[in-house]
Design an enzyme around this catalytic site. Structure first.
Site, PDB file in Angstrom:
ATOM      1  N   GLY A   1      32.701   0.102  33.720  1.00  0.00           N
ATOM      2  CA  GLY A   1      32.570   0.320  35.157  1.00  0.00           C
ATOM      3  C   GLY A   1      31.358  -0.419  35.679  1.00  0.00           C
ATOM      4  O   GLY A   1      30.580  -0.997  34.909  1.00  0.00           O
ATOM      5  N   LEU A   2      31.203  -0.400  36.971  1.00  0.00           N
ATOM      6  CA  LEU A   2      30.095  -1.099  37.612  1.00  0.00           C
ATOM      7  C   LEU A   2      28.746  -0.500  37.230  1.00  0.00           C
ATOM      8  O   LEU A   2      28.658   0.668  36.834  1.00  0.00           O
ATOM      9  CB  LEU A   2      30.254  -1.037  39.133  1.00  0.00           C
ATOM     10  CG  LEU A   2      31.422  -1.815  39.740  1.00  0.00           C
ATOM     11  CD1 LEU A   2      31.583  -1.461  41.217  1.00  0.00           C
ATOM     12  CD2 LEU A   2      31.231  -3.318  39.556  1.00  0.00           C
ATOM     13  N   SER A   3      27.704  -1.286  37.387  1.00  0.00           N
ATOM     14  CA  SER A   3      26.343  -0.784  37.223  1.00  0.00           C
ATOM     15  C   SER A   3      26.126   0.350  38.226  1.00  0.00           C
ATOM     16  O   SER A   3      26.494   0.233  39.395  1.00  0.00           O
ATOM     17  CB  SER A   3      25.340  -1.915  37.484  1.00  0.00           C
ATOM     18  OG  SER A   3      24.024  -1.441  37.367  1.00  0.00           O
ATOM     19  N   GLY A   4      25.570   1.451  37.764  1.00  0.00           N
ATOM     20  CA  GLY A   4      25.326   2.586  38.647  1.00  0.00           C
ATOM     21  C   GLY A   4      26.479   3.564  38.745  1.00  0.00           C
ATOM     22  O   GLY A   4      26.386   4.568  39.455  1.00  0.00           O
ATOM     23  N   SER A   5      27.573   3.290  38.029  1.00  0.00           N
ATOM     24  CA  SER A   5      28.726   4.192  38.100  1.00  0.00           C
ATOM     25  C   SER A   5      28.513   5.467  37.288  1.00  0.00           C
ATOM     26  O   SER A   5      29.204   6.461  37.502  1.00  0.00           O
ATOM     27  CB  SER A   5      30.001   3.475  37.632  1.00  0.00           C
ATOM     28  OG  SER A   5      29.878   3.050  36.290  1.00  0.00           O
ATOM     29  N   GLY A   6      27.568   5.437  36.350  1.00  0.00           N
ATOM     30  CA  GLY A   6      27.272   6.630  35.565  1.00  0.00           C
ATOM     31  C   GLY A   6      27.672   6.539  34.100  1.00  0.00           C
ATOM     32  O   GLY A   6      27.674   7.551  33.398  1.00  0.00           O
ATOM     33  N   LYS A   7      27.988   5.344  33.625  1.00  0.00           N
ATOM     34  CA  LYS A   7      28.445   5.175  32.243  1.00  0.00           C
ATOM     35  C   LYS A   7      27.461   5.746  31.226  1.00  0.00           C
ATOM     36  O   LYS A   7      27.844   6.544  30.370  1.00  0.00           O
ATOM     37  CB  LYS A   7      28.675   3.684  31.930  1.00  0.00           C
ATOM     38  CG  LYS A   7      29.752   3.019  32.758  1.00  0.00           C
ATOM     39  CD  LYS A   7      29.891   1.547  32.418  1.00  0.00           C
ATOM     40  CE  LYS A   7      28.627   0.733  32.634  1.00  0.00           C
ATOM     41  NZ  LYS A   7      28.133   0.704  34.024  1.00  0.00           N
ATOM     42  N   SER A  32      31.147  -4.499  30.808  1.00  0.00           N
ATOM     43  CA  SER A  32      32.283  -5.234  30.228  1.00  0.00           C
ATOM     44  C   SER A  32      33.286  -5.627  31.311  1.00  0.00           C
ATOM     45  O   SER A  32      34.376  -5.079  31.370  1.00  0.00           O
ATOM     46  CB  SER A  32      32.943  -4.438  29.099  1.00  0.00           C
ATOM     47  OG  SER A  32      33.238  -3.115  29.443  1.00  0.00           O
TER      48      SER A  32
END
Length: 197
Positions: A33-39, A107
């Protein structure tokens, strides 16, 4: 000496023996997921709870990997592909040891995620899409990266001037834009219990 001269040594302990001892299957849970999505937040919270429940689990985090194993890589498309290739190979080694591997990597390219899927047996790669709209990720911006990217200080930033290819058929979608991270963590843990226990 060439790669043809290098022999793969079979382990004395099989993956199945590890899984039997661990009382769960091994797998890659590939959080994308995008940066800041909480991964990273979701990955670490889930790993902590699973560990406390007796699961053999490890988190491979994109930022941490770039401090060591992949510190020689930049953010060109080629370097991003190599970043994912390397971590896929590392994750595969942990799967062979009976471990649940939770990765937290942007990714951005489907092809790269598919190549990691093909490294392991069917069912051992589970793509987990941490879905979150770009505007929400930008509002969160925990590392200040979106601001720098918008100011031209970070080139090739995913979601701004470099694409993110959303998963087409992930095994699990966690909508961190609509649900808090606790709810997302709980969904991930429930997925693990249903699929890997």
């Amino acid at each position: 000496m060439t790669n043809r001269d290098i022999v793969w040594h079979e382990a004395s302990i099989t993956k199945e023996e590890y899984q039997q001892k661990n009382k769960h299957k091994s797998s890659i849970l590939w959080l994308t997921g995008l940066s800041g999505s909480g991964k990273s937040t979701i990955a670490n919270a889930a790993a902590r709870e699973l560990f406390e429940q007796g699961y053999q689990v490890i988190v491979l985090d994109g930022d941490n990997i770039r401090h060591g194993l992949n510190r020689d890589l930049g953010f060109s498309d080629e370097d991003r592909k190599e970043n994912i290739r390397r971590i896929g190979e590392v994750a595969k080694l942990f799967v062979q040891q009976g471990t649940i591997v939770i990765t937290a990597f942007i990714s951005p390219f489907r092809e790269d995620r598919q190549q990691v899927r093909e490294l392991v047996e069917a069912g051992e790669f589970n793509e987990v899409y941490i879905k979150c709209d770009l505007d929400i990720c930008e509002q969160r911006d925990p590392k200040g990266l979106y601001k720098k990217a918008r100011n031209g200080e970070i080139p090739f930033f995913t979601g701004i001037d470099s694409p993110y290819e959303e998963p087409e058929a992930p095994e699990l979608v966690l909508d961190s834009g609509q649900h808090d991270r606790e709810a997302c963590k709980n969904q991930l843990i429930e997925f693990v219990k249903q699929k890997l226990s």
